[in-house]
Design a protein around this motif. Structure first.
Motif, PDB file in Angstrom:
ATOM      1  N   ILE A  24      -3.274   5.927   4.665  1.00  0.00           N
ATOM      2  CA  ILE A  24      -3.899   4.605   4.728  1.00  0.00           C
ATOM      3  C   ILE A  24      -4.045   4.189   6.178  1.00  0.00           C
ATOM      4  O   ILE A  24      -3.304   4.662   7.042  1.00  0.00           O
ATOM      5  CB  ILE A  24      -3.087   3.537   3.960  1.00  0.00           C
ATOM      6  CG1 ILE A  24      -1.656   3.452   4.496  1.00  0.00           C
ATOM      7  CG2 ILE A  24      -3.102   3.787   2.473  1.00  0.00           C
ATOM      8  CD1 ILE A  24      -0.870   2.285   3.974  1.00  0.00           C
ATOM      9  N   GLN A  41      -1.844  11.148   0.542  1.00  0.00           N
ATOM     10  CA  GLN A  41      -2.724  10.003   0.714  1.00  0.00           C
ATOM     11  C   GLN A  41      -2.338   9.283   2.000  1.00  0.00           C
ATOM     12  O   GLN A  41      -1.167   9.016   2.238  1.00  0.00           O
ATOM     13  CB  GLN A  41      -2.633   9.019  -0.452  1.00  0.00           C
ATOM     14  CG  GLN A  41      -3.559   7.826  -0.235  1.00  0.00           C
ATOM     15  CD  GLN A  41      -3.672   6.939  -1.439  1.00  0.00           C
ATOM     16  OE1 GLN A  41      -4.026   7.413  -2.501  1.00  0.00           O
ATOM     17  NE2 GLN A  41      -3.366   5.670  -1.281  1.00  0.00           N
ATOM     18  N   LEU A  76       0.859  -1.186   0.000  1.00  0.00           N
ATOM     19  CA  LEU A  76       0.000   0.000   0.000  1.00  0.00           C
ATOM     20  C   LEU A  76       0.894   1.235   0.000  1.00  0.00           C
ATOM     21  O   LEU A  76       1.878   1.291   0.733  1.00  0.00           O
ATOM     22  CB  LEU A  76      -0.905   0.005   1.233  1.00  0.00           C
ATOM     23  CG  LEU A  76      -1.823  -1.209   1.373  1.00  0.00           C
ATOM     24  CD1 LEU A  76      -2.421  -1.254   2.775  1.00  0.00           C
ATOM     25  CD2 LEU A  76      -2.919  -1.162   0.336  1.00  0.00           C
ATOM     26  N   SER A 135       1.502   5.424   0.404  1.00  0.00           N
ATOM     27  CA  SER A 135       1.016   6.598   1.111  1.00  0.00           C
ATOM     28  C   SER A 135       1.858   7.815   0.717  1.00  0.00           C
ATOM     29  O   SER A 135       2.587   8.377   1.520  1.00  0.00           O
ATOM     30  CB  SER A 135       1.089   6.352   2.619  1.00  0.00           C
ATOM     31  OG  SER A 135       0.524   7.421   3.317  1.00  0.00           O
ATOM     32  N   PRO A 139      -8.384  -1.916   3.627  1.00  0.00           N
ATOM     33  CA  PRO A 139      -7.661  -0.759   4.162  1.00  0.00           C
ATOM     34  C   PRO A 139      -8.365   0.548   3.788  1.00  0.00           C
ATOM     35  O   PRO A 139      -8.847   0.716   2.665  1.00  0.00           O
ATOM     36  CB  PRO A 139      -6.290  -0.836   3.506  1.00  0.00           C
ATOM     37  CG  PRO A 139      -6.130  -2.276   3.162  1.00  0.00           C
ATOM     38  CD  PRO A 139      -7.514  -2.763   2.810  1.00  0.00           C
ATOM     39  N   GLU A 140      -8.422   1.459   4.742  1.00  0.00           N
ATOM     40  CA  GLU A 140      -9.015   2.778   4.524  1.00  0.00           C
ATOM     41  C   GLU A 140      -8.002   3.642   3.787  1.00  0.00           C
ATOM     42  O   GLU A 140      -6.819   3.648   4.127  1.00  0.00           O
ATOM     43  CB  GLU A 140      -9.344   3.370   5.893  1.00  0.00           C
ATOM     44  CG  GLU A 140      -9.857   4.773   5.882  1.00  0.00           C
ATOM     45  CD  GLU A 140     -10.198   5.258   7.284  1.00  0.00           C
ATOM     46  OE1 GLU A 140     -11.105   4.682   7.912  1.00  0.00           O
ATOM     47  OE2 GLU A 140      -9.521   6.180   7.752  1.00  0.00           O
ATOM     48  N   LYS A 141      -8.475   4.369   2.783  1.00  0.00           N
ATOM     49  CA  LYS A 141      -7.597   5.273   2.019  1.00  0.00           C
ATOM     50  C   LYS A 141      -8.235   6.652   1.993  1.00  0.00           C
ATOM     51  O   LYS A 141      -9.413   6.798   1.673  1.00  0.00           O
ATOM     52  CB  LYS A 141      -7.408   4.764   0.596  1.00  0.00           C
ATOM     53  CG  LYS A 141      -6.681   3.443   0.536  1.00  0.00           C
ATOM     54  CD  LYS A 141      -6.571   2.934  -0.875  1.00  0.00           C
ATOM     55  CE  LYS A 141      -5.906   1.565  -0.862  1.00  0.00           C
ATOM     56  NZ  LYS A 141      -6.071   0.867  -2.116  1.00  0.00           N
TER      57      LYS A 141
END
Length: 99
Positions: free
Chosen positions: A34, A32, A9, A11, A57-59
């Protein structure tokens, strides 16, 4: 960021600033963030709360732009911002009487 369950992921973030003069600076920011679901988010079960093992996962994409004014030991900032989220993780109380 790497996680066995969710893979890689990213960020990233970008911050730019420009001094218009010695007392005034303009800036813009794009970032961004996460957040990986916790054990509690995925599996904790209690009266009024239901876990969700299928959470992703929250983005969140954050945007901000503004100006800063510098005068001696004082900095004044005026800015506008926005946050746009996907797959947001939040607890929703289904029974108002439950603890």
């Amino acid at each position: 960021y790497y996680n066995k369950q969710y893979g890689t992921l990213w960020s990233p973030g970008l911050d730019l600033g420009y001094f218009i003069n010695e007392n005034l600076k303009s800036f813009v920011s794009v970032n961004q963030a996460i957040r990986i679901p916790t054990f509690t988010d995925l599996y904790y079960d209690s009266p009024g709360y239901t876990p969700n093992p299928n959470l992703k996962p929250e983005k969140v994409l954050g945007l901000e732009a503004g100006v800063k004014y510098f005068r001696k030991n004082v900095v004044t900032t005026v800015s506008v911002f926005d946050r746009m989220g996907r797959d947001l993780i939040d607890w929703v109380k289904t029974d108002p009487q439950a603890n």
